[in-house]
Design a protein around this motif. Structure first.
Motif, mmCIF file in Angstrom:
data_model
loop_
_atom_site.group_PDB
_atom_site.id
_atom_site.type_symbol
_atom_site.label_atom_id
_atom_site.label_comp_id
_atom_site.label_asym_id
_atom_site.label_seq_id
_atom_site.Cartn_x
_atom_site.Cartn_y
_atom_site.Cartn_z
ATOM 1 N N ASP A 99 0.809 -1.223 0.000
ATOM 2 C CA ASP A 99 0.000 0.000 0.000
ATOM 3 C C ASP A 99 0.839 1.269 0.000
ATOM 4 O O ASP A 99 0.416 2.304 0.514
ATOM 5 C CB ASP A 99 -1.002 0.017 1.164
ATOM 6 N N LEU A 100 2.015 1.188 -0.594
ATOM 7 C CA LEU A 100 2.869 2.353 -0.775
ATOM 8 C C LEU A 100 2.429 3.071 -2.049
ATOM 9 O O LEU A 100 2.334 2.447 -3.113
ATOM 10 C CB LEU A 100 4.336 1.919 -0.890
ATOM 11 N N LEU A 101 2.126 4.368 -1.944
ATOM 12 C CA LEU A 101 1.705 5.150 -3.100
ATOM 13 C C LEU A 101 2.904 5.369 -4.017
ATOM 14 O O LEU A 101 3.930 5.913 -3.606
ATOM 15 C CB LEU A 101 1.124 6.494 -2.654
ATOM 16 N N LEU A 102 2.769 4.927 -5.273
ATOM 17 C CA LEU A 102 3.865 4.969 -6.237
ATOM 18 C C LEU A 102 3.684 6.017 -7.321
ATOM 19 O O LEU A 102 4.654 6.632 -7.769
ATOM 20 C CB LEU A 102 4.007 3.603 -6.924
ATOM 21 N N VAL A 103 2.443 6.194 -7.757
ATOM 22 C CA VAL A 103 2.172 7.054 -8.909
ATOM 23 C C VAL A 103 0.812 7.731 -8.723
ATOM 24 O O VAL A 103 -0.130 7.113 -8.224
ATOM 25 C CB VAL A 103 2.144 6.234 -10.223
ATOM 26 N N LYS A 104 0.731 8.996 -9.161
ATOM 27 C CA LYS A 104 -0.538 9.718 -9.259
ATOM 28 C C LYS A 104 -0.715 10.102 -10.719
ATOM 29 O O LYS A 104 0.220 10.621 -11.342
ATOM 30 C CB LYS A 104 -0.517 11.004 -8.430
ATOM 31 N N VAL A 105 -1.913 9.850 -11.251
ATOM 32 C CA VAL A 105 -2.190 10.209 -12.643
ATOM 33 C C VAL A 105 -3.522 10.943 -12.703
ATOM 34 O O VAL A 105 -4.531 10.446 -12.203
ATOM 35 C CB VAL A 105 -2.251 8.969 -13.559
ATOM 36 N N ASP A 106 -3.498 12.125 -13.309
ATOM 37 C CA ASP A 106 -4.713 12.899 -13.544
ATOM 38 C C ASP A 106 -5.038 12.831 -15.033
ATOM 39 O O ASP A 106 -4.147 12.986 -15.876
ATOM 40 C CB ASP A 106 -4.532 14.351 -13.104
ATOM 41 N N PHE A 107 -6.309 12.618 -15.338
ATOM 42 C CA PHE A 107 -6.764 12.454 -16.712
ATOM 43 C C PHE A 107 -7.828 13.490 -17.060
ATOM 44 O O PHE A 107 -8.652 13.840 -16.212
ATOM 45 C CB PHE A 107 -7.404 11.066 -16.907
ATOM 46 N N ASP A 108 -7.815 13.931 -18.310
ATOM 47 C CA ASP A 108 -8.897 14.739 -18.878
ATOM 48 C C ASP A 108 -9.478 13.940 -20.026
ATOM 49 O O ASP A 108 -8.755 13.533 -20.945
ATOM 50 C CB ASP A 108 -8.368 16.076 -19.420
ATOM 51 N N TYR A 109 -10.781 13.707 -19.959
ATOM 52 C CA TYR A 109 -11.489 12.936 -20.974
ATOM 53 C C TYR A 109 -12.560 13.784 -21.645
ATOM 54 O O TYR A 109 -13.004 14.787 -21.089
ATOM 55 C CB TYR A 109 -12.205 11.731 -20.330
ATOM 56 N N VAL A 110 -13.010 13.321 -22.776
ATOM 57 C CA VAL A 110 -14.224 13.819 -23.406
ATOM 58 C C VAL A 110 -15.093 12.584 -23.670
ATOM 59 O O VAL A 110 -14.569 11.523 -24.028
ATOM 60 C CB VAL A 110 -13.945 14.622 -24.695
ATOM 61 N N ALA A 111 -16.393 12.731 -23.422
ATOM 62 C CA ALA A 111 -17.312 11.606 -23.593
ATOM 63 C C ALA A 111 -18.551 12.070 -24.352
ATOM 64 O O ALA A 111 -18.913 13.245 -24.314
ATOM 65 C CB ALA A 111 -17.703 11.040 -22.237
ATOM 66 N N TRP A 112 -19.183 11.115 -25.046
ATOM 67 C CA TRP A 112 -20.433 11.355 -25.753
ATOM 68 C C TRP A 112 -21.433 10.326 -25.279
ATOM 69 O O TRP A 112 -21.110 9.156 -25.167
ATOM 70 C CB TRP A 112 -20.270 11.176 -27.262
ATOM 71 N N VAL A 113 -22.639 10.778 -25.029
ATOM 72 C CA VAL A 113 -23.687 9.855 -24.622
ATOM 73 C C VAL A 113 -24.952 10.164 -25.427
ATOM 74 O O VAL A 113 -25.263 11.323 -25.693
ATOM 75 C CB VAL A 113 -23.939 9.942 -23.085
ATOM 76 N N ALA A 114 -25.632 9.121 -25.855
ATOM 77 C CA ALA A 114 -26.848 9.263 -26.653
ATOM 78 C C ALA A 114 -28.003 9.705 -25.763
ATOM 79 O O ALA A 114 -27.951 9.592 -24.532
ATOM 80 C CB ALA A 114 -27.184 7.925 -27.318
ATOM 81 N N ALA A 115 -29.053 10.178 -26.397
ATOM 82 C CA ALA A 115 -30.252 10.553 -25.661
ATOM 83 C C ALA A 115 -30.777 9.334 -24.917
ATOM 84 O O ALA A 115 -30.735 8.222 -25.417
ATOM 85 C CB ALA A 115 -31.319 11.085 -26.619
ATOM 86 N N GLY A 116 -31.231 9.547 -23.694
ATOM 87 C CA GLY A 116 -31.669 8.424 -22.874
ATOM 88 C C GLY A 116 -33.068 8.359 -22.656
ATOM 89 O O GLY A 116 -34.076 8.510 -22.605
#
Length: 170
Positions: A153-170
């Motif tokens: 449980d030693l913290l080794l890496v931090k990664v921040d992500f920026d995404y773009v998503a598309w979702v159809a009408a629900g």
């Protein structure tokens, strides 16, 4: 040839009961969806509506010339964890997802990684909660974060992500 996303959605739709997809079924599908993940051995071991865990096995062919886990393998585990977290969070609208693409990332490698690795991924729940209240087709931006740990449980890496998503009408 249909995309892996289309095949996964069709599989989920066949087994559906009209409600949100079963997260265990989603986890199983995610594990077989991306051929590169199968090659490396990354597996989604936990999937919840509030996050996911992806594991990277301890294998010699995933190490670099220094004997530690290769940075690219660590990044893959982080990205898989966040992509899975997105799938778990989208719940009722998961079958409507038309795209989910990584736009940008920032990685902080804190310590050399050895052994089996676990990446814990989350996505911005505020944005997801807002998307889940709507029913129209839309494109939205989303952030995610993965924290990578070793078996101690030693913290080794931090990664921040920026995404773009598309979702159809629900």
């Amino acid at each position: 040839m249909p995309s892996a996303l289309a095949v996964a959605q069709a599989t989920l739709a066949k087994g559906g009961n009209g409600g949100p997809p079963n997260l265990e079924q989603v986890r199983t599908i995610l594990d077989s969806m991306v051929p590169f993940c199968n090659l490396v051995g990354v597996r989604v071991t936990e999937l919840r509506s509030d996050g996911a865990v992806a594991e990277l096995p301890d294998r010699e062919n995933l190490r670099n010339h220094m004997g530690t886990v290769h940075a690219g393998a660590l990044f893959l585990a982080a990205e898989v964890a966040c992509a899975a977290a997105f799938s778990g969070a989208m719940g009722p609208r998961l079958l409507g997802v038309r795209g989910f693409l990584l736009r940008n990332s920032h990685v902080s490698y804190l310590k050399p990684a050895q052994g089996r690795i676990r990446a814990r991924g989350t996505v911005d729940r505020t944005i997801i909660a807002d998307v889940l209240t709507r029913t129209q087709e839309e494109r939205f931006d989303l952030t995610g974060r993965a924290l990578i740990y070793d078996d101690n449980d030693l913290l080794l890496v931090k990664v921040d992500f920026d995404y773009v998503a598309w979702v159809a009408a629900g």
